[in-house]
Every structure is written in C-alpha cells, then in structure tokens.
Design a protein around this motif. Structure first.
Motif, PDB file in Angstrom:
ATOM      1  N   THR A  15      59.888  97.030  38.091  1.00  0.00           N
ATOM      2  CA  THR A  15      59.698  96.412  39.403  1.00  0.00           C
ATOM      3  C   THR A  15      61.000  96.205  40.155  1.00  0.00           C
ATOM      4  O   THR A  15      60.986  95.925  41.345  1.00  0.00           O
ATOM      5  N   GLU A  16      62.132  96.331  39.465  1.00  0.00           N
ATOM      6  CA  GLU A  16      63.428  96.137  40.105  1.00  0.00           C
ATOM      7  C   GLU A  16      64.424  97.122  39.514  1.00  0.00           C
ATOM      8  O   GLU A  16      64.362  97.469  38.338  1.00  0.00           O
ATOM      9  N   ALA A  17      65.338  97.579  40.339  1.00  0.00           N
ATOM     10  CA  ALA A  17      66.378  98.498  39.882  1.00  0.00           C
ATOM     11  C   ALA A  17      67.616  98.280  40.740  1.00  0.00           C
ATOM     12  O   ALA A  17      67.581  97.570  41.745  1.00  0.00           O
ATOM     13  N   ALA A  18      68.710  98.895  40.326  1.00  0.00           N
ATOM     14  CA  ALA A  18      69.966  98.757  41.061  1.00  0.00           C
ATOM     15  C   ALA A  18      70.620 100.124  41.214  1.00  0.00           C
ATOM     16  O   ALA A  18      70.415 101.018  40.386  1.00  0.00           O
ATOM     17  N   VAL A  65      73.797  96.007  43.133  1.00  0.00           N
ATOM     18  CA  VAL A  65      72.883  94.997  43.659  1.00  0.00           C
ATOM     19  C   VAL A  65      71.451  95.396  43.321  1.00  0.00           C
ATOM     20  O   VAL A  65      71.006  96.499  43.653  1.00  0.00           O
ATOM     21  N   GLY A  66      70.704  94.507  42.668  1.00  0.00           N
ATOM     22  CA  GLY A  66      69.325  94.789  42.312  1.00  0.00           C
ATOM     23  C   GLY A  66      68.395  94.603  43.501  1.00  0.00           C
ATOM     24  O   GLY A  66      68.509  93.634  44.248  1.00  0.00           O
ATOM     25  N   VAL A  67      67.479  95.532  43.680  1.00  0.00           N
ATOM     26  CA  VAL A  67      66.481  95.449  44.747  1.00  0.00           C
ATOM     27  C   VAL A  67      65.117  95.790  44.164  1.00  0.00           C
ATOM     28  O   VAL A  67      65.010  96.427  43.116  1.00  0.00           O
ATOM     29  N   ALA A  72      64.124  99.583  51.102  1.00  0.00           N
ATOM     30  CA  ALA A  72      64.937 100.658  51.678  1.00  0.00           C
ATOM     31  C   ALA A  72      66.322 100.669  51.053  1.00  0.00           C
ATOM     32  O   ALA A  72      66.935  99.618  50.840  1.00  0.00           O
ATOM     33  N   ILE A  73      66.839 101.881  50.751  1.00  0.00           N
ATOM     34  CA  ILE A  73      68.165 101.986  50.146  1.00  0.00           C
ATOM     35  C   ILE A  73      69.101 102.915  50.934  1.00  0.00           C
ATOM     36  O   ILE A  73      70.310 102.751  50.892  1.00  0.00           O
TER      37      ILE A  73
END
Length: 446
Positions: A15-18, A65-67, A72-73
């Motif tokens: 559910t989260e990645a960086a 930074v984890g998002v 959007a990246i």
C-alpha cells in the motif's frame, strides 16, 4: 498533453512505497520501457519502467519519501509544456512537507477580522457560601509557548522496518543519502546496546501505572514488537490462503543415501557447491515436467497449465520471508540452479530483488531441514497449485529390498496441494515422480 504517472502497485498487497533512486532527470526524453525509478517497498527494490513516451516535466516526489500507491510521482509530456498555473518550481515540489505549516491564503480571500470587543460567555452560577469566592483569573493564548514544527526525516520503508525490528532510534541517526536520507548503511553499524536502550525507553511499564493497576492473578510482562509492513502482508496472504484454498496433504519418506553420496562426489569435482536443496529443486522440476497436470495455477475463470517450469523458493529474511522464483528450473543444471538460488537469496536478504523475480511460479519449495526439522506442512501461496515442505535427512531403520533391516538416511517431505486444481490421484502421481528422482539422483543429471 502532459501525463501524470502515479505510484504503481509494484507488488501484490503493498500500500506504500518510496522512490529509492530516480533514474531520469527533468527535461530528459523517455520512451515506453525507459526505466524511470527504483521503487523501494518493505520486501524489495523494483525498477519501474515508463509506460508513456515524452519529456520528463516534473519529479513530484523526493528520493526516500514514502507515498501511497496511486499518488502522483512524475509528469511526462511535450518538451516545454506548462504543467502548472502558478510559478512553483520543481524544487518546491521536492521539498518535504511537515504537515504543520499553515495553508497559504488563496487569491481574493479576505483575512479574518477579529471582533472589536470579544465577548465572553458568563459562567454558570455556582452555589455561594458566606465566604467570598475568589474571582477566576482569565487566561490568554499569548502565554502558550509557540509550537515547534517537526523535522521531516527522509527514511526509506526498508530502513524504517529494519529500525523497528532492531529497536534503533532513527532520531539519533544522521543520514548519508540524498537530501540527508537515512539509508541502510547508516543503521548497519548501530550496535545492540543502542537498540536495547531505544527499546527500553518505549517498552518499560511506568512504575506508577503498575502500582495503579493493582494486584492481578499472575504477572504478564512482555515487549510489544510493532507490526511491519511485511508481517502484515504475510498475515493477510496466509490467512487468505488457509481460509479460501482447500488444502490437502500427502507425505512421503525418501531414501537419500545415493543422493548424499552423489552430492559428495559432485562437490569434489565442481567449483560450485551443490546443496541437497539444489537436488530437491531439480527433482521438483523434473516431476512437474513428467506430470504436466500438476504444473498449473488457479484462475477465476480457468485453470492455467504452464509450459515453463518456474519454481518459487522460500527464503528467510529479517522479519519474514520472500519467495523469489527460479525460472525454467527443468532446463537448468544443478550448478546453474545453485548459482541462481544463492544469488536470489543474497539479494533477498539485502532487499534488492526485482518485481519480476517475486512474481509467477506454479509451485514452491520450503526447506527447513537445515534446522533439524523432521517434517512439517507448509501453506500454499495462491495461485500456485502446491508447495513441498522438506524436512531434515536423518539416519533411521529401514527395510531393504530383500526384507532385512538396515540403517538408512531418510528425508520426509510433505506436499500441500490445492484441491481446486489438483485431485488426489494427480498429486500422488507427482509425489511418486519426485520420490523416484530423489532416490535415483543420477536421473537428475541426464
């Protein structure tokens, strides 16, 4: 027209990645398939390729930074295309946000005007006595100390997980990565004493609280270990498997005296060290090739019979396990299987596996024999059809072909099969083919 690329779901259940590393820069031309970034999750670092051609206009997320998945990246479009209505610079987009900064007023908004004479609500009447009650002293907000905005620390998900598991206080760590990001090498040198001190500060029960709780029937002292993203994923996936996949189990005892002797001879002649597990993987691949009805996976609308033999291998890492896949295992020699497995295991423990290395496979192998485990049953990793649990090779009494007793080396294996795709007869046929390969190891070399 500019296209906004969002954080992809690089691994199931994440559910989260960086962004571990950006592989492109603003103004760079990219094509479909051009690597954009290395994305770091709790399990692996995955290289993500662009699905859009154009020029990189914005990098919306800083490294480390984890998002959340779907945020959007990066923005890709035509060279020189404007993507903002304001004059915000790309550097501003990369700046960390603390969450405590006041929102900027929008154009046209009027600042709030305080009342000329603020009114106070009269207090509710209080029963009086003969003695005069002291008048309440009004307080003002001016006496309150100014809030200190928190400092944003750039920490990758992998480092955050390892820090929790080791009890490392990241506030005392100085990051050496880009923008001061704390990377793995920064915490690898932290000693156990630092970890113990960090945990003792958070896990110790205050004495006052213990006294206030009163006497209890028995003492229950424990330390709480925070759940990591990997542990949550393991819990979710295996609970889903045990509650939705109809498991059934077949057990076989394999004589491995010939295998152990052949392994000794092979290691004397080969520069690559061959393990018993390499023979097991080769025998699993040969059995899947001999019984193609077992080389299947479950689909919602159909059963998929695979042409290639791809086998997942359970690898224990800090805080959990991963199952990288050995591709085309039936076409690999023992030395090639050994080389591939060693490489996958090393990169799994370093958190450097790629996305495609963790996906696919119709079958899995979990070997706990090196820990002395006699036998066990493993849980299937959907949508795979089965998993073979391998126990330790041990000396025991066996019956020879002529009916006499002898001492032999036996290895117990347990097949966990998915009854949606494998019937009992097919699973038994596969296990018999595997046993033949293990007990006649020369056939694995042909």
């Amino acid at each position: 027209m500019a296209t906004t690329i969002c954080m992809p779901e690089v691994l199931t259940g994440v559910t989260e990645a960086a962004i571990a590393t950006w592989l492109v820069a603003i103004g760079q031309q990219v094509e479909v398939g051009t690597p954009l970034a290395e994305i770091e999750t709790d399990k692996a670092v995955v290289e993500y390729a662009s699905e859009t051609a154009g020029t990189v206009l914005e990098l919306l997320v800083a490294e480390g930074v984890g998002v959340a998945i779907g945020d959007a990246i990066v923005v890709v479009g035509a060279a020189g295309e404007e993507v903002r209505e304001s004059g915000e610079t790309p550097d501003a987009a990369l700046a960390p946000v603390t969450g405590d900064e006041p929102a900027s007023p929008q154009a046209g908004d009027e600042p709030p005007v305080p009342d000329a004479a603020p009114t106070r609500t009269a207090p509710a009447p209080v029963p009086t006595t003969d003695a005069a009650a002291p008048a309440p002293v009004p307080t003002t907000d001016a006496a309150a100390p100014a809030a200190v905005p928190p400092v944003r620390r750039f920490v990758s998900p992998l480092v955050r997980r390892l820090a929790r598991e080791r009890g490392i206080d990241l506030a005392s760590i100085t990051g050496t990565g880009p923008n001061g990001r704390i990377v793995r090498r920064d915490i690898d040198g932290v000693d156990a004493a630092t970890s113990a001190a960090a945990y003792s500060a958070t896990d110790a029960l205050p004495a006052a609280q213990a006294e206030a709780s009163g006497p209890v029937g028995r003492s229950e002292e424990y330390n709480e270990i925070p759940l990591t993203g990997m542990r949550r994923a393991i819990a979710r996936r295996l609970t889903e498997s045990k509650t939705t996949v109809p498991h059934f189990y077949l057990v076989a005892d394999c004589r491995v005296d010939r295998l152990i002797e052949l392994r000794r001879e092979v290691n004397e002649a080969s520069s690559v060290r061959i393990s018993v597990n390499d023979f097991v993987l080769k025998a699993v691949a040969g059995a899947l090739r001999a019984v193609p009805d077992a080389n299947v996976t479950w689909g919602e609308s159909a059963i998929r019979r695979h042409r290639d033999v791809d086998i997942a291998v359970a690898v224990a890492i800090d805080g959990g396990l991963v199952t990288p896949v050995v591709r085309g295992a039936d076409r690999l020699s023992l030395s090639e299987i050994s080389t591939v497995v060693v490489d996958l295991a090393e990169r799994a423990r370093a958190g450097r596996l790629k996305q495609h290395e963790l996906e696919g496979g119709s079958f899995a192998v979990s070997n706990l024999g090196m820990y002395g485990t006699k036998e066990f049953s493993a849980i299937i990793n959907p949508p795979q059809a089965g998993i073979l649990a391998v126990g330790a090779a041990r000396k025991t009494a066996v019956v020879d072909a002529d009916g006499g007793l002898a001492v032999g080396t036996v290895m117990t294996v347990t097949l966990s099969a998915d009854h949606r795709v494998l019937d009992g007869a097919v699973a038994a046929e596969w296990l018999a083919a595997f046993t033949r390969g293990i007990e006649h190891p020369l056939s694995l070399l042909i």
